[in-house]
Write a protein that holds these residues in place. Structure first.
Motif, mmCIF file in Angstrom:
data_model
loop_
_atom_site.group_PDB
_atom_site.id
_atom_site.type_symbol
_atom_site.label_atom_id
_atom_site.label_comp_id
_atom_site.label_asym_id
_atom_site.label_seq_id
_atom_site.Cartn_x
_atom_site.Cartn_y
_atom_site.Cartn_z
ATOM 1 N N UNK A 223 11.568 22.817 -6.190
ATOM 2 C CA UNK A 223 10.356 22.027 -6.267
ATOM 3 C C UNK A 223 10.383 20.995 -7.368
ATOM 4 N N UNK A 224 11.418 20.885 -8.107
ATOM 5 C CA UNK A 224 11.523 19.834 -9.113
ATOM 6 C C UNK A 224 12.810 19.097 -8.842
ATOM 7 N N UNK A 225 12.721 17.862 -8.470
ATOM 8 C CA UNK A 225 13.890 17.139 -7.996
ATOM 9 C C UNK A 225 14.625 16.465 -9.124
ATOM 10 N N UNK A 226 15.902 16.327 -8.905
ATOM 11 C CA UNK A 226 16.750 15.632 -9.850
ATOM 12 C C UNK A 226 17.396 14.470 -9.132
ATOM 13 N N UNK B 229 4.734 13.869 -7.101
ATOM 14 C CA UNK B 229 4.135 15.187 -7.262
ATOM 15 C C UNK B 229 4.441 15.752 -8.647
ATOM 16 N N UNK B 230 3.618 16.660 -9.090
ATOM 17 C CA UNK B 230 3.768 17.232 -10.429
ATOM 18 C C UNK B 230 5.098 17.967 -10.551
ATOM 19 N N UNK B 231 5.714 17.842 -11.709
ATOM 20 C CA UNK B 231 6.969 18.528 -11.990
ATOM 21 C C UNK B 231 6.677 19.878 -12.635
ATOM 22 N N UNK C 186 17.476 12.264 -12.908
ATOM 23 C CA UNK C 186 16.078 12.338 -13.291
ATOM 24 C C UNK C 186 15.341 13.200 -12.277
ATOM 25 N N UNK C 187 14.263 13.809 -12.717
ATOM 26 C CA UNK C 187 13.528 14.721 -11.836
ATOM 27 C C UNK C 187 12.458 13.990 -11.043
ATOM 28 N N UNK C 188 12.291 14.408 -9.800
ATOM 29 C CA UNK C 188 11.147 14.005 -8.989
ATOM 30 C C UNK C 188 10.571 15.268 -8.366
ATOM 31 N N UNK C 189 9.372 15.200 -7.838
ATOM 32 C CA UNK C 189 8.668 16.427 -7.501
ATOM 33 C C UNK C 189 8.620 16.855 -6.054
ATOM 34 N N UNK C 190 9.263 16.117 -5.125
ATOM 35 C CA UNK C 190 9.152 16.484 -3.726
ATOM 36 C C UNK C 190 10.375 16.137 -2.918
ATOM 37 N N UNK C 191 10.323 16.342 -1.604
ATOM 38 C CA UNK C 191 11.508 16.206 -0.751
ATOM 39 C C UNK C 191 11.828 14.802 -0.275
ATOM 40 N N UNK C 192 11.091 13.788 -0.727
ATOM 41 C CA UNK C 192 11.404 12.402 -0.378
ATOM 42 C C UNK C 192 11.652 11.632 -1.666
ATOM 43 N N UNK D 45 16.244 26.320 -15.851
ATOM 44 C CA UNK D 45 16.369 25.406 -16.992
ATOM 45 C C UNK D 45 16.775 24.028 -16.474
ATOM 46 N N UNK D 46 15.795 23.235 -16.122
ATOM 47 C CA UNK D 46 16.062 21.923 -15.526
ATOM 48 C C UNK D 46 16.740 20.965 -16.503
ATOM 49 N N UNK D 47 16.338 21.027 -17.760
ATOM 50 C CA UNK D 47 16.929 20.117 -18.747
ATOM 51 C C UNK D 47 18.425 20.332 -18.880
ATOM 52 N N UNK D 48 18.852 21.598 -18.865
ATOM 53 C CA UNK D 48 20.289 21.882 -18.964
ATOM 54 C C UNK D 48 21.022 21.412 -17.712
ATOM 55 N N UNK D 49 20.384 21.548 -16.564
ATOM 56 C CA UNK D 49 21.005 21.046 -15.332
ATOM 57 C C UNK D 49 21.254 19.548 -15.453
ATOM 58 N N UNK D 50 20.238 18.836 -15.939
ATOM 59 C CA UNK D 50 20.371 17.381 -16.035
ATOM 60 C C UNK D 50 21.374 16.974 -17.108
ATOM 61 N N UNK D 51 21.248 17.537 -18.292
ATOM 62 C CA UNK D 51 22.057 17.070 -19.417
ATOM 63 C C UNK D 51 23.482 17.609 -19.397
ATOM 64 N N UNK D 52 23.672 18.846 -18.940
ATOM 65 C CA UNK D 52 25.012 19.450 -18.973
ATOM 66 C C UNK D 52 25.699 19.396 -17.614
#
Length: 487
Positions: free
Chosen positions: A21-24, A339-341, A323-329, A309-316
């Motif tokens: 539910x939190x997109x990258x 949408x809210x993260x 970058x994160x987005x909140x939905x499937x589009x 841990x979304x930050x670790x996914x993004x940074x490492x």
């Protein structure tokens, strides 16, 4: 309304990743070898394919290496405007819509095929009818076409089975490419190795497993290409692709995934290479199999989403290139809703597991295709994150075909995989993945999601041609999908 659903694509260009539910959003990555002293490069551009092109017949091709070549050899009635997801005239100079299920295309009269034969309404009907009759892996995209009729030499009418708002976007897809009828009849089964279209480049040669060479169509109706040749070299290993770029053996690499993540910094630091980045249009998600316990419990799915841990996914795992987005589009597609993260909250995750009756945790598997080093890193971060709340994750790396087999048989627990839209429309993101008509074996709804409300919204969204009504429908659909948490 009965619709065929998607089959899986075999490769990926650019990725926007959805994780619980939190997109990258992974950056689209383009690297170009730039030394200006090499005058030959004004006339020749060498690209690469990360796999072996399988079929250069647009009615039969499915792999992206083949489709990349097809885009250059053939044209379609419409095309995407450069840098956008909007369609513009191509082989069709204009079109009319007497009603919502009828499109009349007025064709250009100054176009010829590479073999010298004329492009006209008969060739359009021939190509669309042929694509449907051959029943290739992507022919389902055209299944909503009821019939194609020749009105006169340069006018053709396409009638649909039902209202279908993304029709023009679909007509920009490679499967809707217009082929030379004479060439198809002349080459027969070998047409896939001797493609003839109207595009900016003409087929020259194909050394299987090595390279495909295209030459400029100097009579191209949109103006002759500035390049004299395009060469698509097959380079299977990421390290070899990087070496070829740095040595000037290939001029362009596209997509971050075609270079090992650890090598990206070296490529960007090379003074002979220019890199460009932009957001992508594909989707990658951590998916849940809702048919299996304990993932059928929404509290368990919510707990997992809080634990990651979304930050670790993004940074490492993704080296800060996301970058994160909140939905499937993704953001650049019509229908996107911000949408809210969900923010990481381990205490809340533990509380939800306790409420669901899993205070001691549980064992679960996470499937991914082993060819993706980046996906492996994401899986490891998720395993460590979920371990903090007592969920023991077994990472299950399979080859691509075995991954798809497991997903389509619904034997998986959680999974990491990408989704590439067939056309740039919200329908191509949502119907194949979240409509109950797309449950295996009919489609790619490997979440096992079956929700009548979502089905109704998606059906309404694709059948109305009013943009504001479509936008409202797809916003509602995304809200409901996020509420159900299949990913």
């Amino acid at each position: 309304m009965k619709r065929a659903s998607n089959t899986r694509k075999l490769a990926v260009l650019a990725v926007v990743v959805i994780v619980a539910l939190a997109s990258v959003g992974v950056w689209y990555y383009l690297a170009i070898y730039m030394p200006q002293y090499e005058e030959e490069r004004i006339r020749l551009l060498t690209l690469f394919t990360s796999g072996v092109p399988a079929d250069l017949d647009p009615a039969l091709a499915i792999d992206l290496d083949s489709l990349s070549i097809i885009y250059n050899v053939y044209d379609r009635l419409v095309a995407y405007k450069r840098g956008t997801t909007e369609v513009e005239p191509c082989l069709a100079a204009s079109w009319e819509t007497p009603d919502s299920m009828t499109y009349i295309f007025n064709l250009r009269e100054d176009v010829v095929f590479h073999d010298g034969t004329s492009f006209d309404a008969e060739s359009v009907k021939y190509s669309l009818d042929r694509a449907l009759e051959l029943e290739g892996p992507l022919s389902y995209i055209l299944d909503f076409i009821n019939k194609t009729e020749v009105l006169d030499t340069y006018r053709v009418k396409v009638t649909l089975d039902f209202d279908f708002a993304p029709f023009l976007s679909i007509m920009a897809h490679p499967v809707a490419s217009i082929v030379s009828p004479d060439a198809v009849e002349r080459y027969g089964e070998d047409f896939n190795k001797n493609p003839v279209g109207t595009g900016p480049f003409m087929f020259d040669s194909w050394s299987l497993g090595k390279e495909v060479v295209l030459t400029a169509n100097k009579e191209y109706f949109r103006g002759a290409p500035k390049l004299e040749r395009l060469v698509f070299k097959t380079i299977l290993e990421a390290a070899a692709r990087k070496d070829a770029l740095e040595q000037g053996e290939v001029d362009v690499l596209w997509s971050q995934g075609e270079i090992a993540p650890a090598d990206l910094a070296d490529v960007e630091a090379n003074p002979d290479i220019r890199t460009f980045k932009a957001s992508g249009t594909a989707i990658e998600c951590l998916g849940f199999n809702l048919w299996k316990k304990p993932l059928n419990d929404s509290k368990v799915r919510e707990a997992i989403s809080y634990a990651i841990d979304y930050d670790t996914i993004i940074m490492d795992a993704m080296d800060g290139r996301a970058e994160r987005v909140g939905g499937p589009i993704p953001p650049d597609i019509f229908g996107y809703k911000p949408l809210a993260l969900r923010q990481r909250d381990v205490a809340r995750a533990r509380q939800l597991l306790d409420e669901a009756g899993y205070s001691e945790g549980f064992d679960i598997s996470l499937t991914y295709n082993i060819e993706s080093l980046e996906r492996r890193k994401v899986a490891e971060v998720m395993r460590n994150s979920l371990g903090e709340i007592g969920i023991n994750v077994k990472i299950k790396g399979l080859d691509w075909d075995s991954t798809l087999d497991e997903l389509d048989s619904m034997e998986h627990d959680m999974f990491l995989i990408n989704w590439i839209p067939d056309y740039f429309d919200p329908d191509s993101y949502l119907f194949p993945q979240f409509h109950s008509a797309s449950l295996p074996p009919n489609g790619a709804n490997n979440f096992g999601l079956s929700d009548p409300e979502i089905d109704t919204i998606l059906d309404d969204g694709v059948m109305t041609t009013d943009p504001s009504q479509r936008l409202e429908a797809y916003h509602k659909a995304q809200e409901r999908i996020v509420e159900e948490m299949p990913c």
